[in-house]
Design a protein around this motif. Structure first.
Motif, PDB file in Angstrom:
ATOM      1  N   ASP A 208     -20.409   6.826  20.044  1.00 16.57           N
ATOM      2  CA  ASP A 208     -19.792   8.027  20.596  1.00 16.57           C
ATOM      3  C   ASP A 208     -20.683   8.747  21.615  1.00 16.57           C
ATOM      4  O   ASP A 208     -20.215   9.665  22.294  1.00 16.57           O
ATOM      5  CB  ASP A 208     -19.452   9.016  19.472  1.00 16.57           C
ATOM      6  CG  ASP A 208     -18.282   8.556  18.614  1.00 16.57           C
ATOM      7  OD1 ASP A 208     -17.455   7.764  19.099  1.00 16.57           O
ATOM      8  OD2 ASP A 208     -18.199   8.990  17.441  1.00 16.57           O
TER       9      ASP A 208
ATOM     10  N   LYS B 213      -8.994  10.754  17.063  1.00 18.07           N
ATOM     11  CA  LYS B 213      -9.901  10.578  18.190  1.00 18.07           C
ATOM     12  C   LYS B 213      -9.080  10.619  19.467  1.00 18.07           C
ATOM     13  O   LYS B 213      -7.845  10.671  19.424  1.00 18.07           O
ATOM     14  CB  LYS B 213     -10.679   9.262  18.079  1.00 18.07           C
ATOM     15  CG  LYS B 213      -9.814   8.008  18.003  1.00 18.07           C
ATOM     16  CD  LYS B 213     -10.672   6.772  17.799  1.00 18.07           C
ATOM     17  CE  LYS B 213      -9.822   5.507  17.704  1.00 18.07           C
ATOM     18  NZ  LYS B 213     -10.668   4.297  17.513  1.00 18.07           N
ATOM     19  N   THR B 214      -9.744  10.584  20.591  1.00 20.68           N
ATOM     20  CA  THR B 214      -9.058  10.750  21.861  1.00 20.68           C
ATOM     21  C   THR B 214      -8.376   9.458  22.291  1.00 20.68           C
ATOM     22  O   THR B 214      -9.038   8.440  22.490  1.00 20.68           O
ATOM     23  CB  THR B 214     -10.059  11.181  22.958  1.00 20.68           C
ATOM     24  OG1 THR B 214     -10.790  12.320  22.486  1.00 20.68           O
ATOM     25  CG2 THR B 214      -9.330  11.533  24.242  1.00 20.68           C
TER      26      THR B 214
ATOM     27  N   LYS C  45      -8.682   6.509  26.113  1.00 20.72           N
ATOM     28  CA  LYS C  45     -10.040   6.387  26.645  1.00 20.72           C
ATOM     29  C   LYS C  45     -10.318   5.004  27.211  1.00 20.72           C
ATOM     30  O   LYS C  45     -11.034   4.861  28.198  1.00 20.72           O
ATOM     31  CB  LYS C  45     -11.058   6.707  25.537  1.00 20.72           C
ATOM     32  CG  LYS C  45     -11.089   8.151  25.100  1.00 20.72           C
ATOM     33  CD  LYS C  45     -11.952   9.003  26.007  1.00 20.72           C
ATOM     34  CE  LYS C  45     -13.421   8.642  25.866  1.00 20.72           C
ATOM     35  NZ  LYS C  45     -14.285   9.542  26.619  1.00 20.72           N
TER      36      LYS C  45
ATOM     37  N   ASP D  16     -17.496   9.984  23.503  1.00 20.53           N
ATOM     38  CA  ASP D  16     -16.338  10.536  22.796  1.00 20.53           C
ATOM     39  C   ASP D  16     -16.685  11.875  22.167  1.00 20.53           C
ATOM     40  O   ASP D  16     -17.787  12.065  21.634  1.00 20.53           O
ATOM     41  CB  ASP D  16     -15.855   9.573  21.701  1.00 20.53           C
ATOM     42  CG  ASP D  16     -14.788   8.616  22.208  1.00 20.53           C
ATOM     43  OD1 ASP D  16     -13.854   9.088  22.870  1.00 20.53           O
ATOM     44  OD2 ASP D  16     -14.903   7.413  21.936  1.00 20.53           O
TER      45      ASP D  16
END
Length: 300
Positions: free
Chosen positions: A91, A241-242, A245, A98
């Motif tokens: 991350d 989470k995003t 990406k 992230d």
């Protein structure tokens, strides 16, 4: 893969989730960090949820071949500690950059980059300390230590991450064979190690281990393909989470390379491979079959 997971199997998986959470909590308490903020960062990385797929695989494999859960606690905890460390480092801004993991700020966001690096280092070291004290024979203990070290190192997970970084920005430049090798290392190596350590703890035979390897290899690839599809199709609130990406960073993914429909077809083929590998084990492999099904059908 089973269409539905039986109540008994579901209860076993949930019991193992609770068990490993307790084992991990106890491990952090028994090996406190020398500095308070570092200890808090390690707890943030390890105890804020997660699927616990890898420790569940260790319990499911080991118990299928006669190992007691108390013997499996150490390898189950060790594999999750290494996985957690890898996520902390993955991350970081120098890697995937992230800000969200498991619905919470990533460690470098919640603390700072230096603390995140040290937290990852601490989690990895703790994994091997716990495995070195595993309650099994010396030969089994050394074999599990060797397995985890190889899976986590430059020829395994770290090597896969390096390949991933090299491919980032190239989008679909990597061929399918190269992409599968990348993920066999980055994602698959720890999944295989979880299954192998369970088999080692239980003293499974060579023929049984070959079938378990085939299952684990198919599962590792299926897990990653599903991850790639979720990044395209999922939502932040569900994923924790995003999303999006991978495409934004130009990562080489299965949907980008072969398309979403072909990726789903590959998932179905991998499900069949898992079924074939586990078939000779009968009902004792029900938990392994359920974990394969969960990996393919998960929404986060």
């Amino acid at each position: 893969m089973p269409d539905a997971i039986g109540a008994g199997t579901a209860a076993r998986l949930e019991a193992w989730r609770r068990r490993i959470d307790g084992v991990l909590e106890a491990a952090l308490s028994a090996h406190p960090a020398a500095e308070r903020r570092l200890g808090e960062a390690m707890r943030h990385a390890l105890l804020l949820g997660g699927k616990r797929m890898r420790p569940l695989l260790a319990y499911a494999t080991g118990t299928a071949f006669g190992a007691d859960e108390t013997v499996l606690d150490a390898p189950a905890a060790a594999i999750e500690l290494v996985h957690a460390y890898s996520l902390v480092h993955d991350d970081l801004p120098a890697m995937d950059d992230d800000a969200l993991r498991r619905g919470q700020p990533t460690v470098h966001v919640a603390f700072d980059e230096a603390t995140a690096i040290l937290a990852g280092d601490g989690l990895q070291a703790l994994a091997f300390a716990i495995l070195a004290d595993a309650g099994c024979s010396d030969a089994a203990r050394v074999a599990m230590l060797r397995e985890l070290a190889h899976a986590a190192g430059a020829g395994g997970m770290c090597g896969g991450q390096a390949l991933d970084l090299a491919a980032t920005g190239n989008g679909t430049a990597s061929g399918l064979e190269a992409l599968e090798r990348l993920h066999a290392l980055k994602t698959g190596a720890l999944i295989r190690a979880a299954v192998r350590m369970g088999a080692i703890a239980a003293g499974a035979g060579d023929a049984e281990r070959r079938r378990l390897d085939a299952y684990a290899d198919a599962l590792g690839l299926a897990f990653q393909i599903r991850d790639d599809l979720l990044d395209v199709e999922g939502e932040s609130a569900t994923l924790g989470k995003t999303p999006g990406k991978d495409a934004a960073q130009g990562k080489a993914t299965f949907p980008a390379l072969i398309g979403a429909e072909a990726s789903r077809a590959r998932l179905a083929a991998l499900a069949a491979e898992m079924d074939a590998a586990l078939a000779p084990f009968g009902p004792r492999a029900d938990a392994l079959a359920a974990l394969g099904a969960l990996a393919i059908r998960r929404s986060h």
